[in-house]
Scaffold this motif. Structure first.
Motif, PDB file in Angstrom:
ATOM      1  N   VAL A 179      26.150 -17.808  -5.593  1.00  0.00           N
ATOM      2  CA  VAL A 179      26.318 -16.209  -5.511  1.00  0.00           C
ATOM      3  C   VAL A 179      26.519 -15.504  -7.246  1.00  0.00           C
ATOM      4  N   SER A 180      27.160 -16.302  -7.670  1.00  0.00           N
ATOM      5  CA  SER A 180      27.330 -15.530  -9.559  1.00  0.00           C
ATOM      6  C   SER A 180      26.188 -16.432  -9.846  1.00  0.00           C
ATOM      7  N   PHE A 181      25.430 -17.169  -9.714  1.00  0.00           N
ATOM      8  CA  PHE A 181      24.222 -17.630 -10.352  1.00  0.00           C
ATOM      9  C   PHE A 181      23.263 -16.516 -10.801  1.00  0.00           C
ATOM     10  N   SER A 182      22.923 -16.147  -8.581  1.00  0.00           N
ATOM     11  CA  SER A 182      22.631 -14.830  -8.563  1.00  0.00           C
ATOM     12  C   SER A 182      22.323 -13.824  -8.894  1.00  0.00           C
ATOM     13  N   ALA A 183      23.611 -12.811  -9.170  1.00  0.00           N
ATOM     14  CA  ALA A 183      24.252 -12.163  -9.691  1.00  0.00           C
ATOM     15  C   ALA A 183      23.342 -11.989 -11.402  1.00  0.00           C
ATOM     16  N   PHE A 184      23.835 -12.942 -12.137  1.00  0.00           N
ATOM     17  CA  PHE A 184      23.672 -13.304 -13.352  1.00  0.00           C
ATOM     18  C   PHE A 184      22.323 -12.971 -13.457  1.00  0.00           C
ATOM     19  N   LEU A 185      21.933 -13.665 -12.730  1.00  0.00           N
ATOM     20  CA  LEU A 185      19.966 -14.389 -13.032  1.00  0.00           C
ATOM     21  C   LEU A 185      19.585 -12.366 -12.740  1.00  0.00           C
ATOM     22  N   LEU A 186      20.048 -11.879 -11.982  1.00  0.00           N
ATOM     23  CA  LEU A 186      19.533 -10.364 -11.979  1.00  0.00           C
ATOM     24  C   LEU A 186      19.699  -9.154 -12.492  1.00  0.00           C
ATOM     25  N   ALA A 187      21.148 -10.027 -13.401  1.00  0.00           N
ATOM     26  CA  ALA A 187      21.137  -9.372 -14.646  1.00  0.00           C
ATOM     27  C   ALA A 187      20.416  -9.190 -15.461  1.00  0.00           C
ATOM     28  N   THR A 234      25.413  -7.737 -18.403  1.00  0.00           N
ATOM     29  CA  THR A 234      26.190  -8.999 -18.084  1.00  0.00           C
ATOM     30  C   THR A 234      27.284  -8.364 -17.559  1.00  0.00           C
ATOM     31  N   GLY A 235      28.356  -6.951 -18.038  1.00  0.00           N
ATOM     32  CA  GLY A 235      29.427  -6.057 -17.500  1.00  0.00           C
ATOM     33  C   GLY A 235      28.727  -6.403 -15.831  1.00  0.00           C
ATOM     34  N   ALA A 236      27.603  -5.100 -15.674  1.00  0.00           N
ATOM     35  CA  ALA A 236      26.996  -4.679 -14.051  1.00  0.00           C
ATOM     36  C   ALA A 236      27.087  -6.267 -13.544  1.00  0.00           C
ATOM     37  N   ALA A 237      27.361  -7.570 -13.508  1.00  0.00           N
ATOM     38  CA  ALA A 237      27.252  -8.893 -12.775  1.00  0.00           C
ATOM     39  C   ALA A 237      28.702  -9.107 -13.000  1.00  0.00           C
ATOM     40  N   ALA A 238      29.468  -8.814 -13.671  1.00  0.00           N
ATOM     41  CA  ALA A 238      30.785  -9.299 -13.896  1.00  0.00           C
ATOM     42  C   ALA A 238      31.530  -8.630 -12.574  1.00  0.00           C
ATOM     43  N   THR A 239      31.400  -7.148 -12.850  1.00  0.00           N
ATOM     44  CA  THR A 239      31.766  -6.256 -12.520  1.00  0.00           C
ATOM     45  C   THR A 239      31.742  -7.044 -10.436  1.00  0.00           C
ATOM     46  N   PHE A 240      30.742  -6.952 -10.213  1.00  0.00           N
ATOM     47  CA  PHE A 240      30.441  -7.288  -8.840  1.00  0.00           C
ATOM     48  C   PHE A 240      30.520  -8.811  -8.723  1.00  0.00           C
ATOM     49  N   MET A 241      31.018  -9.566  -8.995  1.00  0.00           N
ATOM     50  CA  MET A 241      31.729 -10.651  -9.334  1.00  0.00           C
ATOM     51  C   MET A 241      33.503 -10.584  -8.562  1.00  0.00           C
ATOM     52  N   THR A 293      37.807 -19.886  -6.820  1.00  0.00           N
ATOM     53  CA  THR A 293      36.393 -18.952  -6.862  1.00  0.00           C
ATOM     54  C   THR A 293      35.935 -18.438  -8.138  1.00  0.00           C
ATOM     55  N   THR A 294      37.207 -18.456  -8.526  1.00  0.00           N
ATOM     56  CA  THR A 294      37.169 -17.958 -10.552  1.00  0.00           C
ATOM     57  C   THR A 294      35.894 -18.666 -11.283  1.00  0.00           C
ATOM     58  N   LEU A 295      36.758 -19.715 -11.040  1.00  0.00           N
ATOM     59  CA  LEU A 295      36.036 -21.228 -11.966  1.00  0.00           C
ATOM     60  C   LEU A 295      34.384 -21.322 -10.993  1.00  0.00           C
ATOM     61  N   ALA A 296      34.750 -21.103 -10.462  1.00  0.00           N
ATOM     62  CA  ALA A 296      32.929 -21.534  -9.271  1.00  0.00           C
ATOM     63  C   ALA A 296      31.900 -20.110 -10.125  1.00  0.00           C
ATOM     64  N   SER A 297      32.442 -19.064  -9.930  1.00  0.00           N
ATOM     65  CA  SER A 297      31.891 -18.517 -10.645  1.00  0.00           C
ATOM     66  C   SER A 297      31.210 -18.386 -11.969  1.00  0.00           C
ATOM     67  N   LEU A 298      32.035 -18.526 -13.227  1.00  0.00           N
ATOM     68  CA  LEU A 298      31.526 -18.817 -14.396  1.00  0.00           C
ATOM     69  C   LEU A 298      30.514 -19.908 -14.435  1.00  0.00           C
ATOM     70  N   ALA A 299      30.710 -21.007 -13.566  1.00  0.00           N
ATOM     71  CA  ALA A 299      29.621 -21.671 -13.193  1.00  0.00           C
ATOM     72  C   ALA A 299      28.230 -21.242 -12.711  1.00  0.00           C
ATOM     73  N   GLY A 300      28.323 -20.978 -11.765  1.00  0.00           N
ATOM     74  CA  GLY A 300      27.441 -20.116 -12.076  1.00  0.00           C
ATOM     75  C   GLY A 300      26.854 -19.444 -12.905  1.00  0.00           C
ATOM     76  N   ALA A 301      27.662 -18.132 -13.453  1.00  0.00           N
ATOM     77  CA  ALA A 301      26.811 -17.823 -14.301  1.00  0.00           C
ATOM     78  C   ALA A 301      26.552 -18.251 -15.510  1.00  0.00           C
ATOM     79  N   ILE A 302      27.197 -20.118 -15.971  1.00  0.00           N
ATOM     80  CA  ILE A 302      26.719 -20.859 -16.927  1.00  0.00           C
ATOM     81  C   ILE A 302      25.093 -21.366 -16.465  1.00  0.00           C
TER      82      ILE A 302
END
Length: 730
Positions: free
Chosen positions: A55-63, A102-109, A123-132
């Motif tokens: 989900v984080s990967f998808s959110a940051f990719l959308l951003a 990136t702030g929009a994606a971070a807010t979403f996450m 969950t936070t660590l996994a979200s960071l991995a998705g953003a990377i």
């Protein structure tokens, strides 16, 4: 504020409307979904860190997609659009654009992490991995841009459309080395790719400025795409590839947790939409042709095409050998086979997975209790009929499957809680999207409704060894399984239609109910339907599952569309009364059926009754949706009042038909308090919502209605209030 700056802001806002709207949607989804009964559980990713990463990967990719589209329009808009040639449109503050995106994606996450009931740290660590992971995809697209761009014809430096990496000296120098790399193999590959790209570039050349380095290159020279468009092409190609791969990967639906969570499916669709619509606006804004008109014209091509309609699966099978018993004959056989002379008739309502889970919980817990109080299987053997609607049909489907041997009775309640929201979101984002844009290339019966069926079948083993379970299979078992009625509605005539395992209703039914098996007389006894399809058509809640027609007829032949049974009667009472009336008063009813002295009707309710809504303050805009609001308000209120009145009259008629007959009417409401008061409307229950169902049952078990069920099954008449005709037990 200076008028020229305000005018520039409006012009830029119009040109950038799609990527800006994408970022706004991304940032607003979290707070908008929080507190929404329909959307909130989308944000709950459970205890699986991999889901958070995807989900984080998808959110940051959308951003990053939106940021790239913004910068691309700013870089090339002054060349593309005549009125912008006097306006400086180069990105002035790329770092601000990057920070906002990136702030929009971070807010979403942040909202996702807060709503997810798993371990916040993981969950936070996994979200960071998705953003990377999203950052790495952008870097891959950047390397593709630098490697495929010809530095001899493209102005230096090539535009940085996501990260302002040109401001970072060491990074910029390393990227320059990639950009100027001119080994013989690299030059040869570029030359081949340039030659292959000439036909589409010649077509693009007709669109005018904004795409190519030169519209009219010297004789012998090749057309070359601008470097920023090479990056956009690379990143969009990677995004499309991810979208198509994940969509294809999830086509095979199993009982296991899917790889792509619902939220990721939705975000991937938004990414594709952002690329597509931004491309359309960049092309058509030059010609003053509005996006709305483009989308409308494109939609008109498929919107009314019969190929874009939704179909459900009906199999051509000879079922002439199956004897569908009449209600009277079925009840006689059920009483004889089970040896129970005190039948129970159940009505269970609509309400998404909450209704399905509560239905299964009530039936299973009552079974466990009566095993202790009244003897083994006293409750299960006494259940003669279940009339279900919408979400309640899921609970009755799984409960019936435990009689057929598909489901362990101990797993019924757990199976009814299995989420199907991921499969529905996949259906929305993939096959249903392609049905919209290219319906001729999509399998007609594959949609979000099909995905719901497949999930139910997989979880409940309704296709063992590939042999799917049809409604006639359960009808053929006769009294070994409670009689089932899945209630639905025919959209066009607004008529009540049922999927039943008995021969109900009789011909010329005064209630106007029609049996699915008698709808298509041309194919009589030559077609059948899966039990999961019957339950799904009963549960075709608006937008979650589509209104669909059968595939028995040709695509271009008109047919009825089936919708949620709750439109007609959200409580299943209408069909229950009709079936029970037929069973007890039919001329072919056996004497022991006609003379039944005790009948227990169990009505299951999935939500709190709540307080009556109060008046509101409204403006003229309210009139735009007041008719729909009125329909929704009446959806539960009117059928409930009608059912109560009809129920009372029916009970009085039953008592009058047999002197001394006792009608035990027990209502089982879901009485949740505090955070348990509001139930979800999606096909997913959070862990806290599952716990609420358990607590609601624990509270109800202490009340008098449960004791009355005990007395009924034991034949204990010592408490006349249990069958007092003046009120309903609850």
């Amino acid at each position: 504020m200076r008028s020229d700056l305000l005018g520039r802001a409006f012009r830029l806002g119009f040109l950038l409307r799609i990527p800006l709207a994408s970022l706004a949607l991304l940032a607003a989804t979290g707070p908008a979904a929080s507190g929404s009964a329909l959307l909130e559980n989308l944000l709950d990713l459970g205890e699986h860190p991999l889901d958070a990463a995807i989900v984080s990967f998808s959110a940051f990719l959308l951003a990053f997609t939106a940021i790239a589209c913004i910068n691309l329009i700013l870089y090339y808009g002054s060349d593309r659009l005549d009125e912008c040639r006097t306006v400086e449109m180069r990105p002035r503050h790329p770092l601000v654009t990057f920070a906002v995106g990136t702030g929009a994606a971070a807010t979403f996450m942040v909202f996702v992490i807060r709503r997810t009931e798993g371990e916040p740290y993981l969950t936070t660590l996994a979200s960071l991995a998705g953003a990377i992971g999203a950052v790495l995809m952008v870097i891959a697209a950047k390397l593709g841009q630098l490697w495929l761009t010809d530095p001899l014809t493209t102005p230096h430096p090539p535009p940085y459309l996501v990260f302002p990496a040109g401001n970072l000296g060491p990074v910029a120098r390393w990227l320059d080395r990639v950009y100027w790399h001119s080994s013989k193999p690299a030059t040869g590959v570029k030359a081949v790719l340039n030659r292959l790209a000439q036909p589409p570039l010649r077509v693009l050349n007709l669109a005018g400025e904004g795409y190519l380095v030169e519209l009219h290159p010297k004789r012998g020279s090749m057309l070359k795409l601008r470097s920023g468009h090479v990056f956009a092409f690379s990143l969009s190609l990677l995004a499309y590839a991810a979208y198509l791969f994940l969509g294809w990967r999830e086509y095979r639906i199993t009982a296991e947790r899917p790889f792509v969570p619902a939220l990721a499916s939705v975000l991937l669709f938004f990414i594709v939409a952002c690329w597509m619509l931004s491309t359309v606006t960049f092309f058509f804004d030059r010609y003053r042709f509005p996006l709305f008109a483009v989308v409308t014209l494109a939609a008109l091509i498929t919107a009314n095409s019969p190929y874009s309609d939704h179909f459900f699966r009906v199999e051509r099978r000879d079922i002439s050998h199956v004897a569908f018993l009449t209600p009277a004959k079925y009840l006689e056989e059920r009483l004889r086979v089970t040896g129970r002379a005190r039948p129970i008739f159940v009505a269970t309502p609509g309400g998404g997975i909450q209704a399905g889970a509560w239905t299964a919980q009530v039936l299973c817990k009552l079974g466990e209790r009566e095993d202790r109080e009244a003897g083994r299987n006293s409750f299960r053997d006494s259940v003669a009929l279940i009339s279900s609607v919408s979400g309640g049909s899921l609970g009755s489907l799984i409960y019936a499957a435990s009689f057929a041997g598909n489901v362990d009775p101990q797993k019924v309640a757990g199976n009814a809680r299995a989420a199907a929201i991921d499969e529905v979101a996949w259906g929305w984002s993939f096959p249903d999207f392609f049905r919209t844009v290219a319906p001729w290339l999509v399998e007609p019966t594959t949609d979000r409704g099909w995905a719901l069926e497949e999930k139910w079948a997989a979880v409940n083993d309704l296709a063992p060894a590939g042999r799917e379970t049809f409604l006639s299979d359960w009808a053929a078992r006769g009294p070994a399984i409670p009689a089932l009625i899945f209630n639905s509605m025919l959209l066009e005539p607004g008529r009540h239609v049922v999927f039943a395992t008995t021969d109900f209703p009789p011909p010329n039914d005064p209630r106007g109910i029609v049996n699915f098996y008698k709808l298509y007389t041309k194919h009589a006894k030559r077609y059948d339907i899966r039990v999961t399809t019957a339950a799904r058509l009963s549960a075709s809640f608006p937008f979650v599952a589509p209104a669909a027609r059968s595939n028995l007829r040709g695509v271009r032949e008109p047919d009825y569309h089936f919708v949620d049974g709750g439109y007609y009667d959200n409580f299943g009472i209408d069909a229950l009364i009709g079936w029970l009336s037929d069973a007890l008063s039919s001329p072919d009813s056996a004497p022991q059926v006609k003379s039944l002295h005790d009948v227990l009707i169990l009505t299951i309710r999935h939500f709190n009754a709540g307080n009556e809504s109060k008046g509101t303050l409204r403006g003229w805009g309210f009139q735009s949706f007041a008719p729909v609001a009125g329909l929704l308000s009446m959806w539960n209120a009117a059928p409930a009042q009608r059912d109560d009145n009809e129920f009372r009259l029916f009970a009085e008629a039953l008592r009058a038909a047999v002197p001394g007959r006792r009608i035990w009417i027990v209502n089982v409401p879901y009485d949740g308090a505090g955070e348990c008061a509001r139930a979800p409307l999606s096909w997913k229950l959070s862990e806290s919502e599952k716990a609420c169902i358990d607590r609601a049952w624990d509270d109800f078990e202490k009340k008098k209605p449960v004791t009355c069920i005990d007395r009924y099954l034991k034949g204990d008449l010592s408490d006349p209030s249990c069958y007092d005709p003046s009120h309903t037990l609850q």
